[in-house]
Design a protein around this motif. Structure first.
Motif, PDB file in Angstrom:
ATOM      1  N   LYS A 450      35.773  29.575  48.212  1.00  0.00           N
ATOM      2  CA  LYS A 450      36.606  30.565  48.935  1.00  0.00           C
ATOM      3  C   LYS A 450      37.862  30.072  48.838  1.00  0.00           C
ATOM      4  CE  LYS A 450      33.005  31.204  52.723  1.00  0.00           C
ATOM      5  NZ  LYS A 450      32.809  30.763  53.968  1.00  0.00           N
ATOM      6  N   LYS A 451      38.491  28.759  48.908  1.00  0.00           N
ATOM      7  CA  LYS A 451      39.655  28.362  48.494  1.00  0.00           C
ATOM      8  C   LYS A 451      40.248  28.871  47.160  1.00  0.00           C
ATOM      9  CE  LYS A 451      39.897  24.007  51.064  1.00  0.00           C
ATOM     10  NZ  LYS A 451      39.844  22.499  51.009  1.00  0.00           N
ATOM     11  N   ASN A 452      39.570  28.810  46.178  1.00  0.00           N
ATOM     12  CA  ASN A 452      39.889  29.427  44.729  1.00  0.00           C
ATOM     13  C   ASN A 452      39.924  30.786  44.858  1.00  0.00           C
ATOM     14  OD1 ASN A 452      39.730  26.802  43.620  1.00  0.00           O
ATOM     15  ND2 ASN A 452      37.542  26.984  43.156  1.00  0.00           N
ATOM     16  N   GLU A 453      39.162  31.702  45.315  1.00  0.00           N
ATOM     17  CA  GLU A 453      39.164  33.077  45.623  1.00  0.00           C
ATOM     18  C   GLU A 453      40.642  33.342  46.519  1.00  0.00           C
ATOM     19  OE1 GLU A 453      35.783  34.421  47.522  1.00  0.00           O
ATOM     20  OE2 GLU A 453      34.400  34.130  45.599  1.00  0.00           O
ATOM     21  N   LYS A 454      40.918  32.665  47.499  1.00  0.00           N
ATOM     22  CA  LYS A 454      42.116  32.790  48.165  1.00  0.00           C
ATOM     23  C   LYS A 454      43.389  32.723  47.188  1.00  0.00           C
ATOM     24  CE  LYS A 454      40.623  31.899  52.838  1.00  0.00           C
ATOM     25  NZ  LYS A 454      40.508  31.247  54.094  1.00  0.00           N
ATOM     26  N   GLU A 455      43.407  31.892  46.445  1.00  0.00           N
ATOM     27  CA  GLU A 455      44.619  31.401  45.295  1.00  0.00           C
ATOM     28  C   GLU A 455      44.804  32.560  44.367  1.00  0.00           C
ATOM     29  OE1 GLU A 455      43.785  27.801  43.814  1.00  0.00           O
ATOM     30  OE2 GLU A 455      44.335  26.395  45.740  1.00  0.00           O
ATOM     31  N   LYS A 456      43.567  32.965  43.681  1.00  0.00           N
ATOM     32  CA  LYS A 456      43.568  33.910  42.987  1.00  0.00           C
ATOM     33  C   LYS A 456      44.298  35.128  43.502  1.00  0.00           C
ATOM     34  CE  LYS A 456      39.776  32.387  39.903  1.00  0.00           C
ATOM     35  NZ  LYS A 456      38.344  32.665  39.449  1.00  0.00           N
ATOM     36  N   LYS A 457      43.796  35.758  44.637  1.00  0.00           N
ATOM     37  CA  LYS A 457      44.312  36.668  45.414  1.00  0.00           C
ATOM     38  C   LYS A 457      45.828  36.639  45.591  1.00  0.00           C
ATOM     39  CE  LYS A 457      39.774  38.256  47.940  1.00  0.00           C
ATOM     40  NZ  LYS A 457      39.226  38.344  48.926  1.00  0.00           N
ATOM     41  N   GLU A 458      46.039  35.530  45.998  1.00  0.00           N
ATOM     42  CA  GLU A 458      47.751  35.562  46.154  1.00  0.00           C
ATOM     43  C   GLU A 458      48.324  35.672  45.136  1.00  0.00           C
ATOM     44  OE1 GLU A 458      47.979  31.735  48.024  1.00  0.00           O
ATOM     45  OE2 GLU A 458      47.432  32.289  50.031  1.00  0.00           O
ATOM     46  N   GLU A 459      48.134  34.994  44.053  1.00  0.00           N
ATOM     47  CA  GLU A 459      48.658  35.261  42.676  1.00  0.00           C
ATOM     48  C   GLU A 459      48.610  36.615  41.999  1.00  0.00           C
ATOM     49  OE1 GLU A 459      46.473  32.686  39.823  1.00  0.00           O
ATOM     50  OE2 GLU A 459      47.391  30.784  40.769  1.00  0.00           O
ATOM     51  N   GLU A 460      47.627  37.438  42.067  1.00  0.00           N
ATOM     52  CA  GLU A 460      47.563  38.646  41.665  1.00  0.00           C
ATOM     53  C   GLU A 460      48.338  39.647  42.651  1.00  0.00           C
ATOM     54  OE1 GLU A 460      43.414  39.984  42.101  1.00  0.00           O
ATOM     55  OE2 GLU A 460      42.618  38.808  40.402  1.00  0.00           O
ATOM     56  N   GLU A 461      48.512  39.301  44.084  1.00  0.00           N
ATOM     57  CA  GLU A 461      49.444  39.902  44.900  1.00  0.00           C
ATOM     58  C   GLU A 461      51.084  39.742  44.578  1.00  0.00           C
ATOM     59  OE1 GLU A 461      48.378  38.819  48.932  1.00  0.00           O
ATOM     60  OE2 GLU A 461      46.647  39.955  48.890  1.00  0.00           O
ATOM     61  N   GLU A 462      51.032  38.487  44.030  1.00  0.00           N
ATOM     62  CA  GLU A 462      52.691  38.296  43.631  1.00  0.00           C
ATOM     63  C   GLU A 462      52.984  38.950  42.453  1.00  0.00           C
ATOM     64  OE1 GLU A 462      52.525  34.201  43.301  1.00  0.00           O
ATOM     65  OE2 GLU A 462      52.435  33.734  45.532  1.00  0.00           O
ATOM     66  N   GLU A 463      51.980  39.097  41.357  1.00  0.00           N
ATOM     67  CA  GLU A 463      52.226  39.766  40.115  1.00  0.00           C
ATOM     68  C   GLU A 463      52.433  41.278  40.201  1.00  0.00           C
ATOM     69  OE1 GLU A 463      48.942  38.874  37.559  1.00  0.00           O
ATOM     70  OE2 GLU A 463      49.571  36.861  37.218  1.00  0.00           O
TER      71      GLU A 463
END
Length: 547
Positions: A450-463
Motif C-alpha cells: 500500500k505504501k509503494n502504491e501511494k508513492e507511485k500515484k503521487e509521482e504520476e500526479e506530479e509528472e
C-alpha cells in the motif's frame, strides 16, 4: 478456610473460601450495632499435607484424644460486648453501654491466663477513656471499670484516643493506647499505671513539631520490648522500650493512612494495609523495601489476618470483598459479602479432599463413551433380571474379581487417552502459533504494498501536473510567434516597396537567414522555460512531503 466476618450493619457471616460463598449468618441489619472486632476461642492447628498415615487405628486414637469444643465468638460492637454461641445462635452473656452519648471506637480482648482466669474486653471510648469489661470462666458478666491513662484536660492540646492494641508485655496484663497528638502509651490494667510512654521525634528543619497520630502497633515475637508502630501519615516507627522512649527509626512507607500492620514469625517481613487499598509485604532487612504487593483492593482495608503456616494473607475492607492471597505461589481469590467489613477472624482450615485416582480418571471420560456404557448396562440389566434369583455366593465373588480387572483396564485406557489428548492439544497450539506468525507476515507485506502504491500515484500526479504546465506555456509561445511573423512580413513589404533596387535573390537569402536565426532563438527559449518549470515542480513536491 472458614472465616467469620462482622460488617457495618451488625451482621456476622460464616464464609468458606473453598466454596466461595456465605454459608451462614447471624443478626439483623442495624447500623447502631456496627461491629468493631471479633475474636474466637477456637485454637486452629494446621497439619502438614505430607503426612501419609492412612491406618484406621491411628485415626480412631486421634479422634478419641480430641476434645470437642464449642465455637464461641467474642464480639465487640459500638455499644455492646457479648459472647455468642455460633452453633445455637444464642448470646450467652452481654454488657451494654448505658450512656447514649458515649460509644466504643476500638476494642481488644484478653483470654484467660495463669495470672487472670477471666476473659476481659478492653474498649476505647469516644471520651478518651478505657472501659474494661470482665467475664468469668462460665462466660458470665462480672464487672466493668473505667480508666483514664492520659489527662486530656489541656484546652490547647487536643488529645484524643484513636485505638487500642493488645500486648504480651508484662505477663499479658498491659495494653497499648494509640492517641492523636501524644505518643504511644503502654498501660497496665491490673496495676493501673503507665509502664511506658513514648516521646516524639525532634523538630524538623523549620523548627516545627512533627505531628503524631498512631494507628496500630505490633510487638516483635519473643522480644515484646521491641515494637513497630504505624501512623496516619504512612510512616513506620521502631521503639525500644528499655533503650529510649523516642523512636530509633522512622520510615515513610505509603502516602496515605496505615490501618493495619502485622509481622511474620521470623521477624523479617512486615505486612502493611492502608486507607486506599494498598497492601504489601515489606522486607525489614532491606529498609522496608516492598518485596510483594497484593493487588485488587479498593478503598480502606479494615482487617488483615496473616496465616503464616498456610502462607495465606486474608484482607477485607470497604470494597465489600474478602480476599485471600498465597504470598508464596502468588494465587489469590475473593468472595463478595454485600456490606462493608470491619473485622474478620479465622475459624477453621478445611482439609483437602482425598481424591481416588480411578474417580478422577473416570470423570474425564467423554459424554459419548458414558452414553454407550449406559446403553450396555441397561441391556445387561434386562437380561439379568430373569437369572438374578439363581445366582450363588461363589458367582458373586467371581464377579467382584472381574470388576476389579475391568476397572484396571479402564484406568489404563484412560491414561492412554490422556496422553493422546495432551499431544493433540500441543499440536493445536503449535499450529495456532504458526498461523498467527503467517498472518503477521502477510499483514506487513500488505502494508508495504500500500505504501509503494501511494508513492507511485503521487509521482504520476506530479509528472502530469508538470506536463500540463509545459503545454500551456507552449501554446502561449506559439501565439506570440505568429504575431511577430505578421509584423515582420509587413515590414518586409514596406522595405521591398521602398528598396526596389535590391534583387529578388538577395532578398530571399536574407529572409532565410533571419528565419533560421529566429527558430534557433525560439528553441533556446523553450528549453529554458521547460527547465524552470521542472525546477519549480520539484520544489513544490519537496515542500508537500515535508509538510
Amino acid at each position: 478456610m472458614k472465616i467469620i466476618s462482622g460488617d457495618e450493619f451488625g451482621l456476622i457471616k460464616l464464609i468458606s473460601t473453598q466454596k466461595k460463598q456465605v454459608l451462614d449468618q447471624y443478626g439483623t441489619i442495624d447500623s447502631s450495632k456496627s461491629i468493631l472486632n471479633i475474636f474466637s476461642n477456637k485454637k486452629i492447628e494446621i497439619k502438614d499435607n505430607n503426612d501419609n498415615s492412612d491406618s484406621k487405628d491411628e485415626e480412631k486414637e486421634e479422634e478419641e484424644e480430641k476434645i470437642e469444643q464449642e465455637l464461641n465468638l467474642y464480639v465487640s460492637s459500638i455499644n455492646e460486648n457479648y459472647i455468642l454461641n455460633w452453633e445455637t445462635k444464642k448470646i450467652i452473656s452481654s454488657y451494654k453501654n448505658e450512656n447514649p452519648n458515649i460509644s466504643f471506637i476500638s476494642s481488644t480482648i484478653k483470654f484467660p491466663s495463669p495470672s487472670n482466669s477471666n476473659t476481659v474486653f478492653i474498649n476505647g471510648t469516644s471520651d478518651d477513656k478505657i472501659n474494661v469489661v470482665s467475664f468469668n470462666n462460665e462466660n458470665k458478666y462480672l464487672d466493668s471499670k473505667v480508666f483514664w491513662p492520659v489527662d486530656n484536660s489541656n484546652k490547647f492540646l487536643k488529645i484524643k484516643l484513636r485505638g487500642i492494641a493488645n500486648s504480651i508485655y508484662n505477663n499479658n496484663e498491659s495494653v497499648y493506647c494509640l492517641y492523636l497528638n501524644t505518643p504511644i502509651v503502654l498501660y497496665n490494667i491490673e496495676k493501673e499505671k503507665i509502664e511506658f510512654k513514648g516521646k516524639n521525634l525532634p523538630h524538623d528543619e523549620l523548627g516545627l513539631k512533627i505531628p503524631i497520630y498512631d494507628t496500630d502497633v505490633v510487638e516483635i515475637k519473643n522480644n515484646p520490648r521491641l515494637n513497630y508502630v504505624s501512623t496516619a501519615y504512612g510512616e513506620i516507627r521502631f521503639y525500644d522500650k528499655k533503650a529510649s522512649p523516642k523512636p530509633s527509626m522512622d520510615k515513610k512507607v505509603t502516602k496515605s493512612k496505615i490501618n493495619k500492620i502485622d509481622i511474620t514469625e521470623d521477624n523479617n517481613y512486615l505486612f502493611v494495609a492502608d486507607n486506599q487499598g494498598y497492601c504489601a509485604m515489606l522486607d525489614i532487612r532491606k529498609s522496608f523495601c516492598p518485596c510483594k504487593t497484593f493487588k485488587g483492593n479498593t478503598g480502606s482495608i479494615k482487617s488483615m489476618i496473616n496465616i503464616e503456616k498456610n502462607n495465606h494473607l486474608v484482607v477485607a475492607g470497604f470494597d465489600r470483598y474478602i480476599r485471600w492471597y498465597d504470598y508464596k505461589s502468588g494465587n489469590n481469590d475473593k468472595v463478595f459479602v454485600k456490606n462493608k467489613i470491619n473485622a474478620t477472624v479465622l475459624v477453621d482450615i478445611e482439609p483437602e479432599k482425598k481424591i481416588n485416582f480411578e474417580e478422577e480418571e473416570e470423570s474425564e471420560i467423554d459424554d459419548s463413551e458414558i452414553l454407550d456404557e449406559e446403553d450396555d448396562d441397561n441391556e445387561g440389566e434386562k437380561e439379568d433380571d430373569n437369572e438374578g434369583e439363581e445366582e450363588d455366593d461363589d458367582e458373586g465373588n467371581e464377579e467382584e474379581d472381574d470388576d476389579d480387572s475391568i476397572n484396571n483396564k479402564k484406568v489404563e485406557k484412560l491414561k492412554k487417552n490422556k496422553k493422546n489428548s495432551t499431544d493433540e492439544n500441543e499440536q493445536k497450539e503449535d499450529n495456532k502459533q504458526k498461523e498467527n506468525e503467517k498472518d503477521k507476515i502477510n499483514k506487513q507485506k500488505e502494508i508495504k504494498n500500500k505504501k509503494n502504491e501511494k508513492e507511485k500515484k503521487e509521482e504520476e500526479e506530479e509528472e502530469n501536473e508538470g506536463e500540463e504546465d509545459n503545454e500551456d506555456e507552449d501554446e502561449n509561445e506559439d501565439g506570440d510567434e505568429d504575431d511577430d511573423l505578421g509584423i515582420e512580413e509587413e515590414e518586409e513589404d514596406e522595405i521591398d516597396e521602398d528598396n526596389e533596387v535590391f534583387n529578388d535573390d538577395e532578398e530571399e537569402e536574407e529572409e532565410e537567414e533571419e528565419e533560421e536565426e529566429e527558430e534557433i532563438n525560439k528553441k533556446r527559449k523553450r528549453v529554458e522555460t521547460k527547465n524552470k518549470n521542472i525546477s519549480k515542480n520539484i520544489d513544490k513536491n519537496k515542500k508537500k512531503r515535508l509538510n
